[in-house]
Design a protein around this motif. Structure first.
Motif, PDB file in Angstrom:
ATOM      1  N   ALA A  58       0.496  -0.965  -0.066  1.00  5.61           N
ATOM      2  CA  ALA A  58      -0.163   0.030  -0.066  1.00  5.61           C
ATOM      3  C   ALA A  58       1.104   1.781  -0.170  1.00  5.61           C
ATOM      4  CB  ALA A  58      -1.299   0.026   1.060  1.00  5.61           C
ATOM      5  N   LEU A  59       1.915   1.368   0.589  1.00  7.09           N
ATOM      6  CA  LEU A  59       2.608   2.117   0.756  1.00  7.09           C
ATOM      7  C   LEU A  59       3.585   2.601  -0.388  1.00  7.09           C
ATOM      8  CD1 LEU A  59       4.944   1.722   4.514  1.00  7.09           C
ATOM      9  CD2 LEU A  59       3.037   4.046   3.654  1.00  7.09           C
ATOM     10  N   THR A  60       3.551   1.421  -1.627  1.00  5.70           N
ATOM     11  CA  THR A  60       4.941   1.903  -2.499  1.00  5.70           C
ATOM     12  C   THR A  60       3.810   2.157  -3.691  1.00  5.70           C
ATOM     13  OG1 THR A  60       4.959  -0.212  -2.588  1.00  5.70           O
ATOM     14  CG2 THR A  60       6.905   0.531  -1.705  1.00  5.70           C
ATOM     15  N   GLY A  61       2.662   1.662  -3.090  1.00  7.34           N
ATOM     16  CA  GLY A  61       1.528   1.490  -4.737  1.00  7.34           C
ATOM     17  C   GLY A  61       1.423   0.783  -4.987  1.00  7.34           C
ATOM     18  N   ARG A  62       2.560  -0.843  -4.877  1.00  5.39           N
ATOM     19  CA  ARG A  62       2.880  -1.692  -6.015  1.00  5.39           C
ATOM     20  C   ARG A  62       2.083  -2.561  -5.722  1.00  5.39           C
ATOM     21  NH1 ARG A  62       8.238  -1.517  -7.454  1.00  5.39           N
ATOM     22  NH2 ARG A  62       7.948  -3.241  -8.367  1.00  5.39           N
ATOM     23  N   LYS A  63       1.177  -4.259  -6.246  1.00  4.42           N
ATOM     24  CA  LYS A  63       0.210  -4.468  -5.509  1.00  4.42           C
ATOM     25  C   LYS A  63       0.821  -6.244  -5.338  1.00  4.42           C
ATOM     26  CE  LYS A  63      -3.746  -3.402  -9.387  1.00  4.42           C
ATOM     27  NZ  LYS A  63      -4.531  -3.539  -9.844  1.00  4.42           N
ATOM     28  N   ALA A  64       2.504  -6.496  -5.444  1.00  9.15           N
ATOM     29  CA  ALA A  64       2.675  -7.160  -5.081  1.00  9.15           C
ATOM     30  C   ALA A  64       4.106  -7.125  -5.225  1.00  9.15           C
ATOM     31  CB  ALA A  64       2.461  -8.714  -6.627  1.00  9.15           C
ATOM     32  N   LEU A  65       5.033  -5.750  -4.211  1.00  6.14           N
ATOM     33  CA  LEU A  65       6.604  -6.334  -4.140  1.00  6.14           C
ATOM     34  C   LEU A  65       6.085  -6.959  -3.196  1.00  6.14           C
ATOM     35  CD1 LEU A  65       9.139  -4.480  -4.664  1.00  6.14           C
ATOM     36  CD2 LEU A  65       8.060  -2.659  -2.863  1.00  6.14           C
ATOM     37  N   ALA A  66       5.488  -6.481  -1.849  1.00  9.01           N
ATOM     38  CA  ALA A  66       6.021  -7.322  -0.909  1.00  9.01           C
ATOM     39  C   ALA A  66       4.584  -8.308  -1.042  1.00  9.01           C
ATOM     40  CB  ALA A  66       5.506  -7.257   0.509  1.00  9.01           C
ATOM     41  N   ARG A  67       5.367 -10.323  -0.647  1.00  8.06           N
ATOM     42  CA  ARG A  67       4.734 -11.224  -0.606  1.00  8.06           C
ATOM     43  C   ARG A  67       3.472 -11.122   0.427  1.00  8.06           C
ATOM     44  NH1 ARG A  67       7.396 -17.048  -0.565  1.00  8.06           N
ATOM     45  NH2 ARG A  67       7.681 -16.001   1.247  1.00  8.06           N
ATOM     46  N   THR A  68       2.397 -11.457   0.291  1.00 15.70           N
ATOM     47  CA  THR A  68       1.166 -11.076   1.040  1.00 15.70           C
ATOM     48  C   THR A  68       0.650 -12.732   0.887  1.00 15.70           C
ATOM     49  OG1 THR A  68      -0.646 -11.005  -0.385  1.00 15.70           O
ATOM     50  CG2 THR A  68       0.536  -8.899   1.015  1.00 15.70           C
ATOM     51  N   SER A  69       0.651 -13.513   2.562  1.00 19.51           N
ATOM     52  CA  SER A  69       0.314 -14.865   2.998  1.00 19.51           C
ATOM     53  C   SER A  69      -0.785 -14.883   4.014  1.00 19.51           C
ATOM     54  CB  SER A  69       1.345 -15.032   3.122  1.00 19.51           C
ATOM     55  OG  SER A  69       0.453 -16.642   3.283  1.00 19.51           O
ATOM     56  N   VAL A  70      -2.045 -15.821   3.681  1.00 20.55           N
ATOM     57  CA  VAL A  70      -3.131 -15.684   5.046  1.00 20.55           C
ATOM     58  C   VAL A  70      -2.288 -16.856   5.908  1.00 20.55           C
ATOM     59  CG1 VAL A  70      -5.260 -15.580   3.709  1.00 20.55           C
ATOM     60  CG2 VAL A  70      -4.265 -17.701   3.417  1.00 20.55           C
ATOM     61  N   THR A  71      -1.216 -17.219   5.945  1.00 20.61           N
ATOM     62  CA  THR A  71      -0.466 -18.578   6.424  1.00 20.61           C
ATOM     63  C   THR A  71       0.372 -17.568   7.422  1.00 20.61           C
ATOM     64  OG1 THR A  71      -0.591 -19.987   4.400  1.00 20.61           O
ATOM     65  CG2 THR A  71       0.624 -20.509   6.220  1.00 20.61           C
ATOM     66  N   PRO A  72      -0.612 -17.491   9.040  1.00 14.32           N
ATOM     67  CA  PRO A  72       0.800 -17.101   9.485  1.00 14.32           C
ATOM     68  C   PRO A  72       2.491 -17.386   9.427  1.00 14.32           C
ATOM     69  CG  PRO A  72      -1.307 -17.800  10.683  1.00 14.32           C
ATOM     70  CD  PRO A  72      -0.896 -18.366   9.748  1.00 14.32           C
ATOM     71  N   GLY A  73       3.192 -16.844   9.565  1.00 13.08           N
ATOM     72  CA  GLY A  73       4.754 -16.943   9.865  1.00 13.08           C
ATOM     73  C   GLY A  73       5.505 -17.347   7.998  1.00 13.08           C
ATOM     74  N   ARG A  74       4.403 -16.386   7.526  1.00 15.21           N
ATOM     75  CA  ARG A  74       4.888 -16.535   5.749  1.00 15.21           C
ATOM     76  C   ARG A  74       6.598 -15.967   5.101  1.00 15.21           C
ATOM     77  NH1 ARG A  74       2.197 -18.473   1.185  1.00 15.21           N
ATOM     78  NH2 ARG A  74       4.898 -18.036  -0.604  1.00 15.21           N
ATOM     79  N   THR A  75       6.966 -15.283   6.172  1.00 15.45           N
ATOM     80  CA  THR A  75       7.344 -14.307   6.286  1.00 15.45           C
ATOM     81  C   THR A  75       9.066 -14.591   7.557  1.00 15.45           C
ATOM     82  OG1 THR A  75       6.899 -11.861   5.327  1.00 15.45           O
ATOM     83  CG2 THR A  75       9.738 -11.797   6.109  1.00 15.45           C
ATOM     84  N   GLN A  76      10.222 -15.329   6.607  1.00 13.43           N
ATOM     85  CA  GLN A  76      11.094 -15.901   7.574  1.00 13.43           C
ATOM     86  C   GLN A  76      12.212 -15.233   7.575  1.00 13.43           C
ATOM     87  OE1 GLN A  76      10.892 -20.475   6.393  1.00 13.43           O
ATOM     88  NE2 GLN A  76       9.042 -19.822   6.589  1.00 13.43           N
ATOM     89  N   GLU A  77      11.996 -14.061   6.627  1.00 18.32           N
ATOM     90  CA  GLU A  77      13.894 -13.174   6.818  1.00 18.32           C
ATOM     91  C   GLU A  77      13.632 -12.212   7.021  1.00 18.32           C
ATOM     92  OE1 GLU A  77      15.641 -15.833   3.346  1.00 18.32           O
ATOM     93  OE2 GLU A  77      13.958 -15.174   3.169  1.00 18.32           O
ATOM     94  N   LEU A  78      14.455 -11.280   7.151  1.00 15.28           N
ATOM     95  CA  LEU A  78      14.099  -9.603   6.978  1.00 15.28           C
ATOM     96  C   LEU A  78      14.320  -9.376   5.355  1.00 15.28           C
ATOM     97  CD1 LEU A  78      17.173  -8.677   9.275  1.00 15.28           C
ATOM     98  CD2 LEU A  78      14.312  -8.113   9.871  1.00 15.28           C
ATOM     99  N   ILE A  79      13.514  -8.923   4.963  1.00 17.04           N
ATOM    100  CA  ILE A  79      12.997  -8.564   3.342  1.00 17.04           C
ATOM    101  C   ILE A  79      13.674  -6.649   3.522  1.00 17.04           C
ATOM    102  CG2 ILE A  79      11.905  -8.211   1.419  1.00 17.04           C
ATOM    103  CD1 ILE A  79      12.224 -11.611   3.142  1.00 17.04           C
ATOM    104  N   PHE A  80      13.842  -7.206   2.344  1.00 14.61           N
ATOM    105  CA  PHE A  80      14.449  -5.271   2.624  1.00 14.61           C
ATOM    106  C   PHE A  80      14.730  -4.936   1.007  1.00 14.61           C
ATOM    107  CE2 PHE A  80      17.526  -7.063   5.559  1.00 14.61           C
ATOM    108  CZ  PHE A  80      18.683  -5.838   6.093  1.00 14.61           C
ATOM    109  N   PHE A  81      13.129  -3.930   1.009  1.00 12.48           N
ATOM    110  CA  PHE A  81      13.102  -2.741  -0.158  1.00 12.48           C
ATOM    111  C   PHE A  81      13.840  -1.483  -0.832  1.00 12.48           C
ATOM    112  CE2 PHE A  81       9.382  -6.835   1.325  1.00 12.48           C
ATOM    113  CZ  PHE A  81       9.678  -6.924   0.475  1.00 12.48           C
ATOM    114  N   ARG A  82      14.150  -0.815  -1.642  1.00 18.19           N
ATOM    115  CA  ARG A  82      14.830  -0.210  -1.541  1.00 18.19           C
ATOM    116  C   ARG A  82      14.313   0.644  -2.268  1.00 18.19           C
ATOM    117  NH1 ARG A  82      21.102  -0.407  -0.781  1.00 18.19           N
ATOM    118  NH2 ARG A  82      19.968  -0.654   1.741  1.00 18.19           N
ATOM    119  N   LEU A  83      14.588   2.156  -2.249  1.00 16.65           N
ATOM    120  CA  LEU A  83      13.929   3.406  -3.228  1.00 16.65           C
ATOM    121  C   LEU A  83      15.568   3.679  -3.301  1.00 16.65           C
ATOM    122  CD1 LEU A  83      11.923   5.234  -4.628  1.00 16.65           C
ATOM    123  CD2 LEU A  83      11.831   5.882  -2.320  1.00 16.65           C
TER     124      LEU A  83
END
Length: 217
Positions: A58-83
């Motif tokens: 939502a912040l970046t206005g991108r639909k799929a920059l970050a992966r979303t999931s209904v499964t808790p714990g899907r993000t298992q690393e520190l994910i970096f997005f850079r501008l």
């Protein structure tokens, strides 16, 4: 906070900033694999499935920059997005319930705490709280750790569209009251809805203001 609390100039600066060319930078499973520090970093923390990835999109206005999931714990690393060189968003592993082995959850938790202690260019942590439920003991444990580390943080209430306005106002007030004696807490609570776009402009503007305070261009 309503959008009227931010100046038109800050709102527009935030819109322009986040409309830039955001790129996935790295997924770091350990401290040695962290990307080099550059500019300032804003991290997103919160319980599993609270909506961190949705807020990044939502912040970046991108639909799929970050992966979303209904499964808790899907993000298992520190994910970096850079501008460019000036700003990086960090999506942190969710704390609390996760569909993963306990030893792996413990490893994520240690990774997050080590990152918070040692990242010199980390300007603020946005701690996401589901507005329907408010602060829970596991959230206050996280805030305690941020206070001990003297790591600046602000509360972002997510899924605000799922509460009626009076209930949302009450949730904001009770959350602000809980922050009064917390030394590292930013006093204003942000109410957002990634689905409806509520509060997103304010959050962008707050990042612009923070960058100005830190001397980032």
């Amino acid at each position: 906070m309503n959008e009227t609390d931010m100046s038109d100039e800050l709102i527009e600066a935030g819109r322009k900033l986040f409309a830039g060319d955001w790129q996935f930078l790295a997924a770091a499973p350990s401290i040695p694999t962290l990307p080099p520090m550059q500019g300032i970093e804003i991290a997103l923390a919160g319980r599993s499935n609270v909506g961190k990835s949705s807020l990044v999109n939502a912040l970046t206005g991108r639909k799929a920059l970050a992966r979303t999931s209904v499964t808790p714990g899907r993000t298992q690393e520190l994910i970096f997005f850079r501008l460019g060189p000036q700003l990086t968003l960090v999506d942190m592993p969710g704390y609390g319930f996760a569909k993963a082995p306990k030893d792996k959850v413990d490893a994520w938790t240690e990774l997050v705490h080590a990152f918070l202690r040692g990242r010199a260019n980390l300007a603020r942590v946005f701690v996401l709280i589901d507005s329907r439920h408010g602060l829970k003991p596991i959230d206050t444990d996280m805030l305690d750790g941020l206070d001990r580390a003297a790591c600046s943080y602000a509360i972002v209430l997510t899924k605000a569209d799922q509460l009626r306005p009076p209930a949302l106002a009450e949730r904001i007030a009770e959350t602000e009251a809980a922050l009064i004696r917390r030394p590292a807490a930013f006093p204003t609570v942000f109410a957002t809805s990634s689905r409806e776009g509520t509060g997103i402009a304010d959050l962008r503007a707050a990042v612009v203001r923070l960058m100005a305070e830190r001397g980032a261009s």
